[in-house]
Design a protein around this motif. Structure first.
Motif, short mmCIF file in Angstrom:
data_model
loop_
_atom_site.label_atom_id
_atom_site.label_comp_id
_atom_site.label_asym_id
_atom_site.label_seq_id
_atom_site.Cartn_x
_atom_site.Cartn_y
_atom_site.Cartn_z
N TYR A 1 0.84 -1.20 0.00
CA TYR A 1 0.00 0.00 0.00
C TYR A 1 0.88 1.25 0.00
CZ TYR A 1 -3.86 3.13 1.18
OH TYR A 1 -4.80 4.14 1.17
N LEU A 2 1.93 1.23 0.81
CA LEU A 2 2.87 2.35 0.85
C LEU A 2 3.50 2.56 -0.52
CD1 LEU A 2 4.52 4.50 2.34
CD2 LEU A 2 6.04 2.68 3.14
N SER A 3 3.87 1.49 -1.17
CA SER A 3 4.45 1.57 -2.51
C SER A 3 3.46 2.14 -3.51
CB SER A 3 4.92 0.17 -2.95
OG SER A 3 5.39 0.21 -4.28
N TYR A 4 2.19 1.73 -3.42
CA TYR A 4 1.15 2.26 -4.32
C TYR A 4 1.01 3.77 -4.14
CZ TYR A 4 -0.89 -2.13 -6.02
OH TYR A 4 -1.12 -3.32 -6.65
N ILE A 5 1.06 4.21 -2.88
CA ILE A 5 0.93 5.65 -2.61
C ILE A 5 2.13 6.38 -3.20
CG2 ILE A 5 0.80 7.43 -0.81
CD1 ILE A 5 -1.72 5.67 -0.99
N LYS B 1 -4.12 7.74 -5.19
CA LYS B 1 -3.97 9.18 -4.95
C LYS B 1 -4.75 9.67 -3.75
CE LYS B 1 -3.09 9.95 -9.77
NZ LYS B 1 -3.27 10.72 -10.95
N ASN B 2 -5.50 8.79 -3.09
CA ASN B 2 -6.33 9.19 -1.96
C ASN B 2 -6.12 8.29 -0.75
OD1 ASN B 2 -7.80 11.39 -3.20
ND2 ASN B 2 -8.73 9.84 -4.48
N PRO B 3 -4.96 8.38 -0.12
CA PRO B 3 -4.74 7.55 1.06
C PRO B 3 -5.65 7.98 2.20
CG PRO B 3 -2.99 9.16 0.83
CD PRO B 3 -3.84 9.26 -0.40
N SER B 4 -5.94 7.06 3.08
CA SER B 4 -6.81 7.37 4.21
C SER B 4 -6.08 8.24 5.23
CB SER B 4 -7.28 6.08 4.88
OG SER B 4 -6.20 5.46 5.55
N ILE B 5 -6.86 8.95 6.03
CA ILE B 5 -6.29 9.74 7.12
C ILE B 5 -5.56 8.81 8.09
CG2 ILE B 5 -6.93 11.02 9.20
CD1 ILE B 5 -6.91 12.84 6.89
N HIS B 6 -6.14 7.66 8.33
CA HIS B 6 -5.53 6.69 9.24
C HIS B 6 -4.13 6.31 8.75
CE1 HIS B 6 -5.52 3.62 12.31
NE2 HIS B 6 -5.22 2.70 11.41
N PHE B 7 -4.00 6.04 7.45
CA PHE B 7 -2.70 5.72 6.87
C PHE B 7 -1.73 6.90 7.03
CE2 PHE B 7 0.16 6.23 3.27
CZ PHE B 7 0.89 5.05 3.32
N LEU B 8 -2.19 8.11 6.69
CA LEU B 8 -1.33 9.29 6.77
C LEU B 8 -0.88 9.54 8.20
CD1 LEU B 8 -3.17 11.67 4.30
CD2 LEU B 8 -1.05 10.41 3.91
N GLU C 1 -9.48 16.45 -0.51
CA GLU C 1 -10.08 15.40 -1.31
C GLU C 1 -11.11 15.97 -2.29
OE1 GLU C 1 -11.49 11.00 -0.13
OE2 GLU C 1 -12.68 12.59 0.81
N LYS C 2 -11.91 16.89 -1.82
CA LYS C 2 -12.92 17.55 -2.65
C LYS C 2 -12.26 18.31 -3.81
CE LYS C 2 -16.51 21.06 -2.41
NZ LYS C 2 -17.14 22.06 -1.55
N ASN C 3 -11.17 18.98 -3.52
CA ASN C 3 -10.48 19.78 -4.54
C ASN C 3 -9.62 18.96 -5.49
OD1 ASN C 3 -11.56 22.16 -3.53
ND2 ASN C 3 -9.86 22.48 -2.12
N ASN C 4 -9.37 17.70 -5.16
CA ASN C 4 -8.49 16.88 -5.99
C ASN C 4 -9.18 15.67 -6.60
OD1 ASN C 4 -5.67 18.04 -5.80
ND2 ASN C 4 -6.35 18.05 -3.67
N ARG C 5 -10.48 15.70 -6.65
CA ARG C 5 -11.21 14.59 -7.28
C ARG C 5 -10.98 14.61 -8.79
NH1 ARG C 5 -16.83 15.17 -4.19
NH2 ARG C 5 -16.21 14.09 -2.32
N GLU C 6 -10.86 13.42 -9.32
CA GLU C 6 -10.73 13.30 -10.77
C GLU C 6 -12.13 13.06 -11.31
OE1 GLU C 6 -7.77 10.67 -12.23
OE2 GLU C 6 -6.42 11.15 -10.61
N TYR C 7 -12.50 13.84 -12.26
CA TYR C 7 -13.86 13.73 -12.83
C TYR C 7 -13.83 12.97 -14.12
CZ TYR C 7 -15.11 17.16 -9.38
OH TYR C 7 -15.33 17.81 -8.20
#
Length: 120
Positions: free
Chosen positions: A30-34, A40-47, A114-120
């Motif tokens: 998971y760390l490698s994926y990030i 592009k959206n890791p959880s707060i818990h992870f961070l 997260e709101k400002n970085n959503r991919e549409y």
């Protein structure tokens, strides 16, 4: 970009991906994926988990800004108005401590990011 900041901090500390994963008690994959920006959206818990061994803040990982922004540094004499004082006193009476409050602020900042970085 979270991926770049995370990798830079890890490398500055001299940690391999495996070492940081072990220190933070997170999945190495998971760390490698990030870090590779595949997620592009890791959880707060992870961070929260990875920020501790990196001696960083969740806010820095999300935005690149330090916890205290420049406006506040330059305005040390800023005084809370009465409404803020009552709000803070009420929160303290309800049992909310500083760590809870900081975590809530980081959560709100993450939701805004997260709101400002959503991919549409």
């Amino acid at each position: 970009m979270i991926a770049k900041r995370l990798k830079n901090l890890r490398e500055q500390k001299g940690y391999s991906i495996s070492e940081l994963a072990a220190l933070a008690n997170v999945s190495k994959s998971y760390l490698s994926y990030i870090e590779r920006n595949l997620n592009k959206n890791p959880s707060i818990h992870f961070l929260k988990k990875v920020s501790k061994p990196l001696d960083s803040s969740i806010e820095y990982l999300l935005t690149g800004n330090n916890q205290i922004d420049d406006k506040m540094r330059n305005n040390v004499e800023k005084v809370l108005d009465k409404e803020w004082e009552v709000l803070v006193e009420s929160a303290i009476k309800d049992g909310i401590d500083k760590d809870d409050f900081k975590e809530y602020i980081n959560y709100i900042k993450f939701k805004i990011w997260e709101k400002n970085n959503r991919e549409y």
